[in-house]
Design a protein around this motif. Structure first.
Motif, PDB file in Angstrom:
ATOM      1  N   ILE A 183       0.857  -1.184   0.000  1.00 56.55           N
ATOM      2  CA  ILE A 183       0.000   0.000   0.000  1.00 56.55           C
ATOM      3  C   ILE A 183       0.897   1.238   0.000  1.00 56.55           C
ATOM      4  CG2 ILE A 183      -1.808   1.278   1.186  1.00 56.55           C
ATOM      5  CD1 ILE A 183      -2.683  -1.417  -0.011  1.00 56.55           C
TER       6      ILE A 183
ATOM      7  N   LYS B  74     -12.086  -0.995   6.812  1.00 54.90           N
ATOM      8  CA  LYS B  74     -12.664  -2.013   5.948  1.00 54.90           C
ATOM      9  C   LYS B  74     -12.959  -1.471   4.557  1.00 54.90           C
ATOM     10  CE  LYS B  74     -16.413  -5.409   5.751  1.00 54.90           C
ATOM     11  NZ  LYS B  74     -17.612  -5.952   6.468  1.00 54.90           N
TER      12      LYS B  74
ATOM     13  N   ARG C 238      -9.713  -1.446   2.650  1.00 57.04           N
ATOM     14  CA  ARG C 238      -9.327  -2.809   2.249  1.00 57.04           C
ATOM     15  C   ARG C 238     -10.184  -3.300   1.089  1.00 57.04           C
ATOM     16  NH1 ARG C 238      -9.042  -3.185   7.911  1.00 57.04           N
ATOM     17  NH2 ARG C 238     -11.053  -4.247   8.043  1.00 57.04           N
ATOM     18  N   LYS C 239     -11.429  -2.894   1.068  1.00 57.05           N
ATOM     19  CA  LYS C 239     -12.312  -3.291  -0.034  1.00 57.05           C
ATOM     20  C   LYS C 239     -11.860  -2.648  -1.341  1.00 57.05           C
ATOM     21  CE  LYS C 239     -17.209  -3.629  -1.269  1.00 57.05           C
ATOM     22  NZ  LYS C 239     -18.602  -3.335  -0.820  1.00 57.05           N
TER      23      LYS C 239
ATOM     24  N   ALA D 288      -8.778  -1.738  -2.058  1.00 55.13           N
ATOM     25  CA  ALA D 288      -7.543  -2.417  -2.443  1.00 55.13           C
ATOM     26  C   ALA D 288      -7.844  -3.776  -3.072  1.00 55.13           C
ATOM     27  CB  ALA D 288      -6.629  -2.582  -1.225  1.00 55.13           C
ATOM     28  N   ALA D 289      -8.830  -4.483  -2.524  1.00 56.81           N
ATOM     29  CA  ALA D 289      -9.197  -5.785  -3.075  1.00 56.81           C
ATOM     30  C   ALA D 289      -9.754  -5.646  -4.488  1.00 56.81           C
ATOM     31  CB  ALA D 289     -10.218  -6.468  -2.163  1.00 56.81           C
TER      32      ALA D 289
END
Length: 261
Positions: A62, A84, A87-88, A90-91
């Motif tokens: 990151i 969260k 992270r979503k 990034a996913a």
């Protein structure tokens, strides 16, 4: 043969990418674009930031700041929330690419076929029979159609790396990322892996490749970026950067690689 193209163009956009590990600044403002269906090769000495660029494209690292876009998915890392929702995001970026690592990273207790269908079935929740059919097609493509039921220990290093390529392609990514895919191989096995990557380039896959195989880079690259100390020192076609480099740092690097004596 697996189809690499979509109705919309695939592009990679990287702007002002920067990342530090502790007190060490690894990337210092990386900017580049890759057009759909082209191969971008990253060259440079160890520690220059090549792999960090690749891992940032896949959101395995990151960045501290910078923008990465692959097709319609774009992240401004300076504004990425550390929760969260972040992270979503990034996913979503990670899902745009398939990555082939230096080591094969295959599950030793699963067959070749089981290794390839793991991502499509578990992560993407695609029907198992569909994933199996795609995996068999990909194994034929990388020259391993008869080894679907073999276990990794029964394969050579080059064959394991070809399975790794098939596994990445099974995710149907927009971009394929290669992190020195031949560095862990015995010299006599390098050619079989490079031949598969060259074939993917001919098919029109969008790829970013970190490699020290200079002659291979000359053959496959539409764009070459030479990195040193976290910046892009020189960029251009393979004929420009490898064949007629303008920067002394690039020339020194190529001379050392091509004439190590």
């Amino acid at each position: 043969m697996t189809e690499a193209h979509d109705a919309e163009p695939t592009r990679i956009r990287v702007r002002d990418l920067a990342i530090s590990f502790g007190d060490q600044q690894v990337l210092r403002g990386i900017d580049f674009e890759s057009q759909r269906g082209t191969s971008t090769v990253l060259l440079g000495p160890s520690g220059s930031g090549k792999t960090t660029v690749l891992r940032s494209l896949n959101a395995l690292e990151i960045p501290d700041r910078g923008v990465i876009g692959i097709d319609d998915v774009e992240i401004d890392f300076a504004d990425l929330p550390p929760n969260k929702a972040g992270r979503k995001q990034a996913a979503r970026l990670r899902a745009q690419s398939g990555m082939v690592f230096q080591s094969h990273n295959l599950f030793p207790h699963r067959t070749v076929l089981e290794n390839i269908i793991e991502g499509p079935v578990i992560a993407q929740q695609r029907p198992r029979e569909e994933a199996i059919a795609d995996a068999k097609t990909l194994l034929d493509q990388v020259g391993l159609g008869e080894r679907a039921d073999a276990y990794p220990f029964q394969l050579s290093g080059g064959q394991q790396q070809r399975v790794g390529i098939a596994r990445a392609l099974a995710l149907k990514p927009r971009v394929v990322l290669f992190d020195e895919p031949t560095s862990a191989l015995d010299p006599e096995l390098v050619g079989e892996v490079l031949a598969v990557i060259t074939d993917l380039a001919a098919q029109g896959w969008t790829m970013v490749i970190v490699t020290h195989e200079i002659r291979f880079a000359e053959q496959v690259a539409d764009q070459v970026l030479f990195l040193d100390e976290g910046v892009i020192v020189e960029r251009g076609s393979s004929a420009e950067v490898i064949g007629a480099p303008k920067q002394q740092r690039t020339r020194r690097f190529l001379e050392r690689i091509l004439s190590p004596g």
